[in-house]
Design a protein around this motif. Structure first.
Motif, PDB file in Angstrom:
ATOM      1  N   PRO A  36       1.221  -1.193  -0.265  1.00 45.10           N
ATOM      2  CA  PRO A  36       0.178   0.108  -0.345  1.00 45.10           C
ATOM      3  C   PRO A  36       1.189   1.714  -0.527  1.00 45.10           C
ATOM      4  O   PRO A  36       0.266   2.601  -0.673  1.00 45.10           O
ATOM      5  N   GLU A  37       2.206   1.413   0.541  1.00 44.16           N
ATOM      6  CA  GLU A  37       2.730   2.632   0.550  1.00 44.16           C
ATOM      7  C   GLU A  37       3.503   2.603  -0.474  1.00 44.16           C
ATOM      8  O   GLU A  37       3.912   3.784  -0.998  1.00 44.16           O
ATOM      9  N   GLU A  38       3.651   1.958  -2.078  1.00 45.05           N
ATOM     10  CA  GLU A  38       4.263   1.747  -2.652  1.00 45.05           C
ATOM     11  C   GLU A  38       3.449   2.437  -3.567  1.00 45.05           C
ATOM     12  O   GLU A  38       2.186   2.580  -4.098  1.00 45.05           O
ATOM     13  N   VAL A  39       4.379   4.164  -4.418  1.00 44.04           N
ATOM     14  CA  VAL A  39       4.268   4.972  -5.910  1.00 44.04           C
ATOM     15  C   VAL A  39       3.824   4.192  -7.181  1.00 44.04           C
ATOM     16  O   VAL A  39       4.585   3.685  -7.364  1.00 44.04           O
ATOM     17  N   VAL A  40       2.615   3.989  -7.382  1.00 39.41           N
ATOM     18  CA  VAL A  40       2.611   3.473  -8.309  1.00 39.41           C
ATOM     19  C   VAL A  40       2.181   4.435  -9.928  1.00 39.41           C
ATOM     20  O   VAL A  40       1.515   5.672  -9.745  1.00 39.41           O
ATOM     21  N   THR A  41       2.742   3.162 -10.864  1.00 42.64           N
ATOM     22  CA  THR A  41       2.729   4.963 -11.917  1.00 42.64           C
ATOM     23  C   THR A  41       1.964   4.389 -12.885  1.00 42.64           C
ATOM     24  O   THR A  41       2.976   2.762 -13.542  1.00 42.64           O
ATOM     25  N   LEU A  42       0.755   4.743 -13.752  1.00 41.09           N
ATOM     26  CA  LEU A  42       0.540   3.217 -15.477  1.00 41.09           C
ATOM     27  C   LEU A  42       0.674   5.128 -16.142  1.00 41.09           C
ATOM     28  O   LEU A  42       0.974   6.334 -16.121  1.00 41.09           O
ATOM     29  N   LEU A  43       1.105   3.885 -17.089  1.00 36.27           N
ATOM     30  CA  LEU A  43       1.328   5.037 -18.340  1.00 36.27           C
ATOM     31  C   LEU A  43       1.557   4.340 -19.929  1.00 36.27           C
ATOM     32  O   LEU A  43       1.626   3.698 -19.713  1.00 36.27           O
ATOM     33  N   GLY A  44       0.723   4.769 -20.520  1.00 38.84           N
ATOM     34  CA  GLY A  44       0.570   4.913 -21.931  1.00 38.84           C
ATOM     35  C   GLY A  44       1.068   5.797 -23.324  1.00 38.84           C
ATOM     36  O   GLY A  44       1.340   7.194 -22.821  1.00 38.84           O
ATOM     37  N   THR A  45       1.127   5.440 -24.670  1.00 43.55           N
ATOM     38  CA  THR A  45       1.465   6.206 -25.460  1.00 43.55           C
ATOM     39  C   THR A  45      -0.016   6.118 -26.556  1.00 43.55           C
ATOM     40  O   THR A  45      -0.274   5.076 -26.516  1.00 43.55           O
ATOM     41  N   GLU A  46       0.050   6.454 -26.934  1.00 42.48           N
ATOM     42  CA  GLU A  46      -0.719   6.967 -28.563  1.00 42.48           C
ATOM     43  C   GLU A  46      -2.369   6.817 -28.311  1.00 42.48           C
ATOM     44  O   GLU A  46      -2.821   5.738 -28.395  1.00 42.48           O
ATOM     45  N   PRO A  47      -2.401   8.266 -27.608  1.00 38.22           N
ATOM     46  CA  PRO A  47      -2.410   8.757 -26.879  1.00 38.22           C
ATOM     47  C   PRO A  47      -1.907   9.156 -25.552  1.00 38.22           C
ATOM     48  O   PRO A  47      -1.419   8.246 -24.753  1.00 38.22           O
ATOM     49  N   PHE A  48      -0.745  10.305 -25.274  1.00 41.75           N
ATOM     50  CA  PHE A  48       0.239   9.858 -24.194  1.00 41.75           C
ATOM     51  C   PHE A  48      -0.706   9.630 -22.600  1.00 41.75           C
ATOM     52  O   PHE A  48      -1.472  11.197 -23.114  1.00 41.75           O
ATOM     53  N   TRP A  49      -0.893   9.421 -21.885  1.00 39.51           N
ATOM     54  CA  TRP A  49      -1.377   9.370 -20.523  1.00 39.51           C
ATOM     55  C   TRP A  49      -0.126   8.579 -19.641  1.00 39.51           C
ATOM     56  O   TRP A  49       0.533   8.524 -19.557  1.00 39.51           O
ATOM     57  N   ASN A  50      -0.688   9.337 -18.245  1.00 44.23           N
ATOM     58  CA  ASN A  50       0.368   9.047 -16.797  1.00 44.23           C
ATOM     59  C   ASN A  50      -1.065   9.004 -15.810  1.00 44.23           C
ATOM     60  O   ASN A  50      -2.000  10.159 -15.407  1.00 44.23           O
ATOM     61  N   LEU A  51      -0.885   7.755 -14.954  1.00 40.38           N
ATOM     62  CA  LEU A  51      -1.860   8.193 -13.836  1.00 40.38           C
ATOM     63  C   LEU A  51      -0.660   7.724 -13.032  1.00 40.38           C
ATOM     64  O   LEU A  51      -0.227   5.897 -13.131  1.00 40.38           O
ATOM     65  N   LYS A  52      -0.771   9.021 -11.757  1.00 37.89           N
ATOM     66  CA  LYS A  52       0.419   8.132 -10.679  1.00 37.89           C
ATOM     67  C   LYS A  52      -0.773   7.827  -9.142  1.00 37.89           C
ATOM     68  O   LYS A  52      -1.743   9.064  -9.147  1.00 37.89           O
ATOM     69  N   ILE A  53      -0.347   7.426  -9.026  1.00 38.63           N
ATOM     70  CA  ILE A  53      -0.870   6.730  -7.301  1.00 38.63           C
ATOM     71  C   ILE A  53      -0.222   6.708  -6.325  1.00 38.63           C
ATOM     72  O   ILE A  53       0.538   6.170  -6.245  1.00 38.63           O
ATOM     73  N   GLU A  54      -0.758   8.160  -5.324  1.00 39.76           N
ATOM     74  CA  GLU A  54       0.208   7.819  -3.818  1.00 39.76           C
ATOM     75  C   GLU A  54      -1.012   7.296  -2.757  1.00 39.76           C
ATOM     76  O   GLU A  54      -1.948   8.435  -2.904  1.00 39.76           O
ATOM     77  N   GLY A  55      -1.017   6.513  -2.215  1.00 39.36           N
ATOM     78  CA  GLY A  55      -2.134   6.322  -1.342  1.00 39.36           C
ATOM     79  C   GLY A  55      -3.576   6.167  -1.946  1.00 39.36           C
ATOM     80  O   GLY A  55      -3.865   5.661  -2.296  1.00 39.36           O
ATOM     81  N   THR A  56      -4.214   7.609  -1.430  1.00 42.72           N
ATOM     82  CA  THR A  56      -5.696   7.056  -1.680  1.00 42.72           C
ATOM     83  C   THR A  56      -5.918   8.589  -2.641  1.00 42.72           C
ATOM     84  O   THR A  56      -6.990   9.084  -3.508  1.00 42.72           O
TER      85      THR A  56
END
Length: 141
Positions: A36-56
């Protein structure tokens, strides 16, 4: 059932599908490879996007959304992966993170997770990593 709800349900089930690892079927065991304490990063291209999750807290970033839009997420673990749900701009957003080698197709990086996001009637496919399970390859390709 409206299409966005069907897509969200399918993504949630995908995160909950038992995965096989080294011949062991963890059916019935909750996915616990991301603390739960890990920061999670999800990302993609075409189109470019990023979701960074830290806690809630999630931050959704695209070229049009700089520096990103923060929203609250709820974390849930299935048998074969990890999911996050929240509401952004009044629309549901569901993100799943499942183990598997992943390439973003644009760099020589290798990521330890596959990412899928359903948002605004669209599905975004990409890769993911955490602070304890980083990608390999160049920091800035």
């Amino acid at each position: 059932m409206p299409r966005p709800l069907l897509l969200t349900a399918a993504l949630m089930l995908a995160a909950c599908t038992p995965a096989k690892t080294d011949g062991i079927d963890p059916k019935g065991q909750t996915f616990d490879a991301v603390a739960p304490e890990e920061v999670v990063t999800l990302l993609g291209t075409e189109p470019f996007w990023n979701l960074k999750i830290e806690g809630t807290k999630g931050v959704w970033t695209t070229p049009e959304r700089q520096p990103g839009t923060a929203f609250t997420v709820t974390r849930f673990a299935g048998n074969g992966g990890l999911g996050f749900t929240g509401t952004l701009d009044g629309k549901p957003l569901t993100a799943t993170l499942t183990p598997g080698t992943c390439s973003d197709g644009m760099s020589d990086r290798s990521f330890p997770f596959v990412a899928t996001i359903a948002f605004g009637g669209e599905t975004f496919a990409g890769c993911g990593y955490t602070t304890k399970q980083p990608f390999t390859g160049a920091e800035a390709p």
